[in-house]
Design an enzyme around this catalytic site. Structure first.
Site, PDB file in Angstrom:
ATOM      1  N   GLU A 194       0.821  -1.208   0.000  1.00 53.39           N
ATOM      2  CA  GLU A 194       0.000   0.000   0.000  1.00 53.39           C
ATOM      3  C   GLU A 194       0.861   1.266   0.000  1.00 53.39           C
ATOM      4  OE1 GLU A 194      -3.113   0.680  -0.560  1.00 53.39           O
ATOM      5  OE2 GLU A 194      -3.376  -1.443  -0.952  1.00 53.39           O
ATOM      6  N   CYS A 252     -24.479   2.169 -15.228  1.00 54.17           N
ATOM      7  CA  CYS A 252     -23.777   3.442 -14.978  1.00 54.17           C
ATOM      8  C   CYS A 252     -24.539   4.602 -15.609  1.00 54.17           C
ATOM      9  CB  CYS A 252     -22.364   3.357 -15.541  1.00 54.17           C
ATOM     10  SG  CYS A 252     -21.485   4.915 -15.393  1.00 54.17           S
TER      11      CYS A 252
HETATM   12  S1  SF4 Z   1     -16.067   3.215 -17.670  1.00 56.32           S
HETATM   13 FE1  SF4 Z   1     -16.749   4.381 -15.896  1.00 56.32          FE
HETATM   14  S2  SF4 Z   1     -18.084   5.962 -16.777  1.00 56.32           S
HETATM   15 FE2  SF4 Z   1     -17.846   4.381 -18.338  1.00 56.32          FE
HETATM   16  S3  SF4 Z   1     -19.568   2.971 -18.046  1.00 56.32           S
HETATM   17 FE3  SF4 Z   1     -17.867   2.173 -16.832  1.00 56.32          FE
HETATM   18  S4  SF4 Z   1     -18.157   3.019 -14.796  1.00 56.32           S
HETATM   19 FE4  SF4 Z   1     -19.396   4.236 -16.203  1.00 56.32          FE
END
Ligand code: SF4
Length: 294
Positions: free
Chosen positions: A39, A206
């Site tokens: 880390e 998303c």
């Molecule tokens: S790359 Fe990021 S912005 Fe694009 S669909 Fe996936 S989570 Fe969403």
């Protein structure tokens, strides 16, 4: 996001991770020394470089006890190639505290862990999540970017508590897997500059899909010096000073000539400030004639 949507995100992320997650050396251990080392190395260095240096470091200092007993200059020498050398000093101090105050056993209490040198809030929670599967949220810039994008542009609640929002996504019993998985998704698909939304496993849920809209961030210029017409930050010169002193002790003039290609007398005051700062941090010392690693 609502509870149902959060559950769907967890499911997609963890299912993807089971098949496609990266196989990284520190994911095969729950030894807190090894996890802490990884880390701290990952704080400012990329994964391929850390893999290379992680093995070499452990070969030289296989236990926290061995690290605590090493000379500081040996630790700084072993840190070569990773940059941000102050991390090596902190790691060495941490090892000494673990052996002297904790009988060589890492504390698992968040307050005690977070009080150790070089362990900020993110690293503390990362150690507990990766090492102990503790239900905590380690939020770095990559994870925050990913979670923000999932919510879509302009939907992040004003004045919201980022840490709490990210924490809401951590599955109670799979904190380790969740953090590993999100790190992977953020660095493989949801990258800062070129998010690959078309192949991202989260595209069906998303709210930024098919492409995130990013806020414009104006970056402040770092303190530094001009070398042959180019601005170079002081942190680069600090690294160069330590690199010179890894090989030999040197006078201020020798250091100046080695670290700045257009070194001149007018740079002396600037260099002295850099050397003085490194001295105050405990990285280097002055013998009256030359500088050397402490
Ligand atoms: S790359 Fe990021 S912005 Fe694009 S669909 Fe996936 S989570 Fe969403």
């Amino acid at each position: 996001m609502k509870t149902k949507e959060i559950a769907a995100v967890q499911n997609l992320v963890l299912t993807w991770y089971e098949k496609e997650g990266r196989d990284l050396p520190w994911r095969h251990t729950d030894d807190l020394y090894r996890i802490t080392l990884s880390e701290i190395m990952l704080q400012q260095t990329n994964v391929p470089k850390v893999i290379e240096k992680y093995h070499a470091f452990l070969k030289r200092f296989p236990t926290v006890d061995k690290l605590a007993r090493a000379r500081q200059s040996s630790v700084v020498k072993q840190w070569q190639g990773l940059g941000y050398n102050r991390r090596a000093l902190n790691l060495h101090k941490l090892a000494k505290i673990i052996t002297s105050d904790y009988c060589g056993i890492f504390p698992e209490n968040p307050e005690e862990l977070g009080a150790l040198p070089g362990i900020g809030p993110y690293t503390k929670n990362a150690i507990l999540a990766f090492g102990r599967n503790r239900h905590v949220s380690a939020v770095d810039v990559n994870i925050e970017r990913f979670i923000r994008r999932l919510h879509g542009h302009g939907t992040w609640p004003e004045g919201s508590d980022t840490a709490q929002i990210c924490y809401n996504f951590v599955p109670e019993k799979r904190s380790r897997d969740w953090h590993n998985a999100v790190m992977d998704v953020a660095s493989i698909y949801c990258t800062k500059k070129k998010p690959d939304c078309e192949t991202c496993p989260l595209r069906t849920i998303c709210k930024s899909y098919p492409a995130p809209i990013e806020p414009i961030v104006i970056k402040k210029k770092e303190r530094g010096a001009t070398e042959r017409g180019k601005h170079i930050p002081d942190r680069i010169y600090r690294g160069r000073v330590v690199q010179v002193l890894r090989e030999r002790s040197a006078s201020p003039d020798e250091i100046g000539l080695a670290i700045k290609s257009d070194w001149s007398e007018s740079d002396r005051e600037w260099l002295e400030k850099i050397l003085e700062k490194l001295k105050v941090e405990g990285m280097i010392k002055y013998t009256g004639k030359s500088w050397q690693l402490k």
